[in-house]
Design a protein around this motif. Structure first.
Motif, mmCIF file in Angstrom:
data_model
loop_
_atom_site.group_PDB
_atom_site.id
_atom_site.type_symbol
_atom_site.label_atom_id
_atom_site.label_comp_id
_atom_site.label_asym_id
_atom_site.label_seq_id
_atom_site.Cartn_x
_atom_site.Cartn_y
_atom_site.Cartn_z
ATOM 1 N N LEU A 36 -4.991 -6.898 4.372
ATOM 2 C CA LEU A 36 -3.554 -6.970 4.558
ATOM 3 C C LEU A 36 -3.203 -6.302 5.879
ATOM 4 O O LEU A 36 -3.727 -5.226 6.204
ATOM 5 N N VAL A 37 -2.336 -6.924 6.640
ATOM 6 C CA VAL A 37 -1.927 -6.383 7.936
ATOM 7 C C VAL A 37 -0.606 -5.646 7.745
ATOM 8 O O VAL A 37 0.360 -6.215 7.216
ATOM 9 N N THR A 38 -0.568 -4.386 8.140
ATOM 10 C CA THR A 38 0.632 -3.569 7.926
ATOM 11 C C THR A 38 1.294 -3.208 9.245
ATOM 12 O O THR A 38 0.658 -3.152 10.308
ATOM 13 N N GLU A 39 2.581 -2.955 9.139
ATOM 14 C CA GLU A 39 3.371 -2.461 10.262
ATOM 15 C C GLU A 39 4.444 -1.561 9.688
ATOM 16 O O GLU A 39 5.395 -2.031 9.072
ATOM 17 N N GLY A 40 4.275 -0.256 9.832
ATOM 18 C CA GLY A 40 5.190 0.686 9.201
ATOM 19 C C GLY A 40 5.070 0.588 7.689
ATOM 20 O O GLY A 40 3.978 0.692 7.131
ATOM 21 N N ASP A 41 6.216 0.386 7.018
ATOM 22 C CA ASP A 41 6.192 0.307 5.558
ATOM 23 C C ASP A 41 6.312 -1.138 5.067
ATOM 24 O O ASP A 41 6.812 -1.402 3.984
ATOM 25 N N ARG A 42 5.778 -2.075 5.888
ATOM 26 C CA ARG A 42 5.834 -3.479 5.498
ATOM 27 C C ARG A 42 4.471 -4.148 5.698
ATOM 28 O O ARG A 42 3.679 -3.724 6.548
ATOM 29 N N LYS A 89 1.282 -15.578 6.921
ATOM 30 C CA LYS A 89 2.432 -14.683 6.907
ATOM 31 C C LYS A 89 3.481 -15.146 5.901
ATOM 32 O O LYS A 89 3.611 -16.345 5.623
ATOM 33 N N ALA A 90 4.223 -14.183 5.368
ATOM 34 C CA ALA A 90 5.317 -14.475 4.436
ATOM 35 C C ALA A 90 6.326 -13.334 4.505
ATOM 36 O O ALA A 90 6.121 -12.340 5.217
ATOM 37 N N ASP A 91 7.414 -13.500 3.756
ATOM 38 C CA ASP A 91 8.412 -12.429 3.672
ATOM 39 C C ASP A 91 7.990 -11.354 2.673
ATOM 40 O O ASP A 91 8.232 -10.165 2.884
ATOM 41 N N HIS A 92 7.386 -11.798 1.557
ATOM 42 C CA HIS A 92 6.931 -10.879 0.507
ATOM 43 C C HIS A 92 5.549 -11.305 0.020
ATOM 44 O O HIS A 92 5.163 -12.478 0.146
ATOM 45 N N TYR A 93 4.861 -10.343 -0.604
ATOM 46 C CA TYR A 93 3.491 -10.569 -1.063
ATOM 47 C C TYR A 93 3.342 -10.025 -2.481
ATOM 48 O O TYR A 93 3.829 -8.939 -2.788
ATOM 49 N N VAL A 94 2.646 -10.788 -3.327
ATOM 50 C CA VAL A 94 2.363 -10.361 -4.701
ATOM 51 C C VAL A 94 0.855 -10.315 -4.869
ATOM 52 O O VAL A 94 0.164 -11.335 -4.678
ATOM 53 N N LEU A 95 0.343 -9.152 -5.205
ATOM 54 C CA LEU A 95 -1.098 -8.980 -5.365
ATOM 55 C C LEU A 95 -1.458 -9.086 -6.841
ATOM 56 O O LEU A 95 -1.021 -8.280 -7.653
ATOM 57 N N ALA A 96 -2.249 -10.115 -7.175
ATOM 58 C CA ALA A 96 -2.665 -10.367 -8.558
ATOM 59 C C ALA A 96 -4.162 -10.682 -8.583
ATOM 60 O O ALA A 96 -4.587 -11.743 -9.040
ATOM 61 N N THR A 122 -1.497 0.092 -20.080
ATOM 62 C CA THR A 122 -0.343 -0.654 -19.580
ATOM 63 C C THR A 122 -0.658 -1.249 -18.210
ATOM 64 O O THR A 122 -1.243 -0.565 -17.368
ATOM 65 N N PRO A 123 -0.291 -2.495 -17.959
ATOM 66 C CA PRO A 123 -0.534 -3.069 -16.627
ATOM 67 C C PRO A 123 0.333 -2.404 -15.571
ATOM 68 O O PRO A 123 1.265 -1.656 -15.894
ATOM 69 N N ILE A 124 0.026 -2.679 -14.314
ATOM 70 C CA ILE A 124 0.816 -2.174 -13.197
ATOM 71 C C ILE A 124 1.587 -3.353 -12.620
ATOM 72 O O ILE A 124 1.007 -4.277 -12.043
ATOM 73 N N VAL A 125 2.883 -3.328 -12.820
ATOM 74 C CA VAL A 125 3.752 -4.424 -12.398
ATOM 75 C C VAL A 125 4.906 -3.831 -11.595
ATOM 76 O O VAL A 125 5.583 -2.915 -12.065
ATOM 77 N N GLY A 126 5.129 -4.349 -10.390
ATOM 78 C CA GLY A 126 6.288 -3.876 -9.646
ATOM 79 C C GLY A 126 5.995 -3.448 -8.224
ATOM 80 O O GLY A 126 4.956 -3.795 -7.645
ATOM 81 N N PRO A 127 6.902 -2.674 -7.639
ATOM 82 C CA PRO A 127 6.849 -2.335 -6.217
ATOM 83 C C PRO A 127 5.752 -1.349 -5.856
ATOM 84 O O PRO A 127 5.142 -0.711 -6.723
ATOM 85 N N THR A 128 5.518 -1.242 -4.559
ATOM 86 C CA THR A 128 4.526 -0.333 -3.993
ATOM 87 C C THR A 128 5.208 0.487 -2.895
ATOM 88 O O THR A 128 6.394 0.315 -2.630
ATOM 89 N N PRO A 129 4.478 1.364 -2.190
ATOM 90 C CA PRO A 129 5.070 2.067 -1.056
ATOM 91 C C PRO A 129 5.445 1.145 0.108
ATOM 92 O O PRO A 129 6.167 1.568 1.020
ATOM 93 N N TYR A 130 4.931 -0.085 0.099
ATOM 94 C CA TYR A 130 5.324 -1.064 1.113
ATOM 95 C C TYR A 130 6.476 -1.907 0.566
ATOM 96 O O TYR A 130 6.393 -2.443 -0.539
ATOM 97 N N ARG A 131 7.529 -2.048 1.343
ATOM 98 C CA ARG A 131 8.773 -2.648 0.864
ATOM 99 C C ARG A 131 8.612 -4.092 0.380
ATOM 100 O O ARG A 131 9.374 -4.540 -0.477
#
Length: 433
Positions: A227-233, A245-252, A363-372
């Motif tokens: 994954l390529v990061t830039e700041g908190d994204r 590239k995309a606006d958002h990413y879901v890791l599954a 319990t699974p892990i579903v939801g946000p991360t430190p990256y917006r």
């Protein structure tokens, strides 16, 4: 909004479908040639919210020692120099108490019950079929001690409003008539009438086709490198076919999720627990199960899938080793032939194994991360099929700025403490207790 989903197992595929239904432009990336080819391929076939139970519970350490000494053990630990394995085991042991068990089970039942409801609506909306049945699960107890120990689970089921029936041997035979052929080998059972069964692989493949009709693009045989990061994204995904590239990413990515996350500074306690299954052709329908029977002694699920019996079980801690071990097949064969001796021909069974992505608390892990713009949908353990539609719908709602229909308490990665930076919860989303 453009969204990339990483992984096309049942979790990634359902995520892609519900994101597309919400109006997003979705691309799915996976190294396999088609959807559902790894852990989703040969699982036990249960959709069992009533059986949504963390492995970490009171008395489990003592049981584990006993299991390790059994010939047909439900637990196998192949010790290796693997810090992740030992860290995961220590965290699991820390959850082996009454308080943690009740908290974790309530969280698991919450999302599992919701997931079953979402699946029912999906089935009504689309007509999707996958050797599905809605005849419940029968947790079968061979000893009185097992039956007595079910009191803890029953208390949580009551608190969560999950329907159940405690059955004597005759009641077990009424629920599963073929058990009359082995009368005397069990003392009772716990029936969960709200549970369902079905072929997860068939479901995933069919839903992938429906997702394509909604515009989802599946890019198979593409290896995800980083994954390529830039700041908190996240600004891109490096793959064997170039950067996407995309606006958002879901890791599954199931058990492989921690590898990619570690490279961008995120640690989650997801570790593979290897499971096995055999798929047995039915030779006598009257001697086969009607739905799912969970053999409590060996922790083996025996499920009717059309003209086949799927027998799944064993928890093997051995890292990412996918070796098919004959001793595990013998355990599965022993369980099914001792309860349904006339149901199918085990000599013709397909033998399979897969890696279940387990969290130490269940319990699974579903939801946000430190990256917006990075979101997780992983760590479902043995209940990926059970929790898939609910987890996907929650994920789609969060990314769409809608408050999910269930509480998000305890689903995010931050429940493991401050080892990572704080998660970035999207504006307007409330983490309700």
């Amino acid at each position: 909004m453009k969204i990339i989903v990483l992984g096309s197992g049942v979790i990634g595929t359902t995520s892609a479908y519900f994101l597309a239904k919400a109006g997003h432009e979705v691309t799915v990336i996976d190294r396999q040639p088609a959807a559902g080819m790894e852990t989703s391929y040969g699982n036990a076939g249960e959709i069992s919210p009533g059986y949504a139970t963390p492995w970490a519970g009171p008395g489990v350490p003592a049981k584990a020692v006993k299991w390790l000494l059994m010939k047909h053990s439900p637990l196998v630990v192949r010790a290796r120099f693997d810090p992740d394995m030992w860290s995961w085991m220590l965290q699991m042991l820390a959850n082996c108490n009454h308080k943690s068990y009740e908290i974790n089970k309530r969280r698991m039942v919450r999302i599992a019950e919701y997931s079953r409801d979402v699946l029912k609506q999906l089935r009504a909306d689309t007509g999707i079929t996958y050797d599905d049945r809605a005849m419940g699960t029968l947790q079968l107890f061979r000893t009185q001690k097992q039956l007595d120990a079910a009191a803890t689970d029953i208390a949580v089921l009551q608190q969560s409003g999950v329907p159940y029936n405690v059955l004597d041997p005759k009641g077990c035979e009424l629920a599963e008539p073929a058990l009359a052929k082995v009368r005397g080998s069990f003392v009772g059972g716990l029936q969960l009438p709200g549970d369902e069964t079905g072929d997860c692989f068939k479901f995933t493949q069919k839903l992938a086709e429906m997702a394509k009709e909604l515009g989802v693009k599946f890019r198979h045989e593409v290896t995800i490198e980083n994954l390529v990061t830039e700041g908190d994204r996240i600004v891109g995904v490096k793959t064997s076919k170039g950067e996407l590239k995309a606006d958002h990413y879901v890791l599954a990515l199931g058990s492989y999720s921690p590898f990619l996350l570690r490279r961008i500074g995120i640690k989650i306690p997801v570790y593979p627990v290897k499971g096995y299954s055999i798929t047995v052709p039915i030779t006598d329908a009257s001697g086969a199960p009607e739905s799912t029977v969970m053999d409590e002694t060996y922790k083996v699920a025996i499920t009717r899938l059309g003209d086949r019996i799927r027998v799944g079980g064993t928890a093997e801690l051995t890292g990412f080793d996918l070796t098919l071990r004959q001793a595990r097949r013998e355990t599965l064969e022993h369980s099914v032939t001792s309860l349904f001796p006339q149901g199918g021909d085990v000599s013709r069974a397909e033998f399979w194994c897969g890696l279940r992505p387990n969290t130490p608390d269940g319990t699974p892990i579903v939801g946000p991360t430190p990256y917006r713009n990075l979101f997780l949908n992983t760590g479902h353990g043995t209940l990926g099929w059970t929790m898939s539609c609910g987890s996907a719908r929650v994920t789609a709602d969060i990314l769409s700025g809608r408050q999910p229909d269930i509480s998000l308490e305890g689903l995010f990665m931050d429940r493991y403490g401050s080892i990572n930076k704080p998660v970035q919860v999207p504006s307007g989303i409330v983490v309700a207790a």
